[in-house]
Design a protein around this motif. Structure first.
Motif: not given
Length: 199
Positions: A16-36
């Motif tokens: 939903m963020l401007p300029g964020i496609g599926r690949k970048t969104a997937t990277r961000m989602a998995f990065f979020t999973l790595g946060l405590d």
């Protein structure tokens, strides 16, 4: 591959963020999973706070946590000029250059008949009331983006304000046609403000 529903929903949210496609969104989602858990909770709290704790300044339309923003409340600012911008984020870009010390006004967009945005959809009435109430204003600087809609909005404002005897200027050279103020560097913005022209 089909991801589990919580990840799929997180990916969809990032998209939903401007300029964020599926690949970048997937990277961000998995990065979020790595946060405590505490980091994720703080991130979520910051999102909620930005949505619930902010409001618009009753004078200029800037974002603030108070009834009146810190710029409008600052009596040391030049009360004789008002710089009109499309969005509150434009104030941040312009104020950071330290080349302008006047007041601001946020329109909340630009005129765009194609998108159904007319004068009544913008903070134009608030601006006109401000100009009537504040006899100190001598100049209105219009800093809408250099797009056809931004130019049309500038011309519309100039027609409304000029009969009141207030000087109306427009940001000049420095900003490329079709560019957004948010992405301009400090020198370009300073040059544009100093080289403004009357319309």
């Amino acid at each position: 591959m089909k991801y589990p529903e919580p990840i799929s929903k997180l990916i969809d949210s990032y998209m939903m963020l401007p300029g964020i496609g599926r690949k970048t969104a997937t990277r961000m989602a998995f990065f979020t999973l790595g946060l405590d858990k505490d980091q994720v909770q703080e991130f979520a709290n910051n999102l909620i706070s930005a949505k619930t704790d902010l409001k618009t300044c009753r004078i200029c339309g800037n974002i603030t946590t108070e009834d009146v923003c810190n710029i409008c409340a600052d009596k040391n600012r030049d009360q004789s000029t008002i710089l009109v911008v499309e969005q509150a984020k434009d104030i941040m870009s312009l104020d950071d250059m330290n080349g302008y010390n006047g007041l601001y006004h946020v329109l909340g967009g630009v005129l765009s008949p194609v998108d159904g945005v007319g004068p009544e959809d913008l903070n134009i009435k608030l601006l006109l009331n401000r100009l009537k109430e504040n006899q100190h204003v001598k100049e209105l600087i219009i800093a809408t983006n250099a797009t056809p809609e931004g130019e049309a909005t500038a011309q519309y404002l100039a027609k409304l304000v000029k009969p009141a005897g207030i000087k109306v200027t427009r940001l000049a050279h420095g900003l490329a046609v079709g560019s957004d103020i948010e992405y301009a560097d400090e020198m370009t913005l300073k040059s544009a403000v100093l080289g403004r022209r009357e319309i």
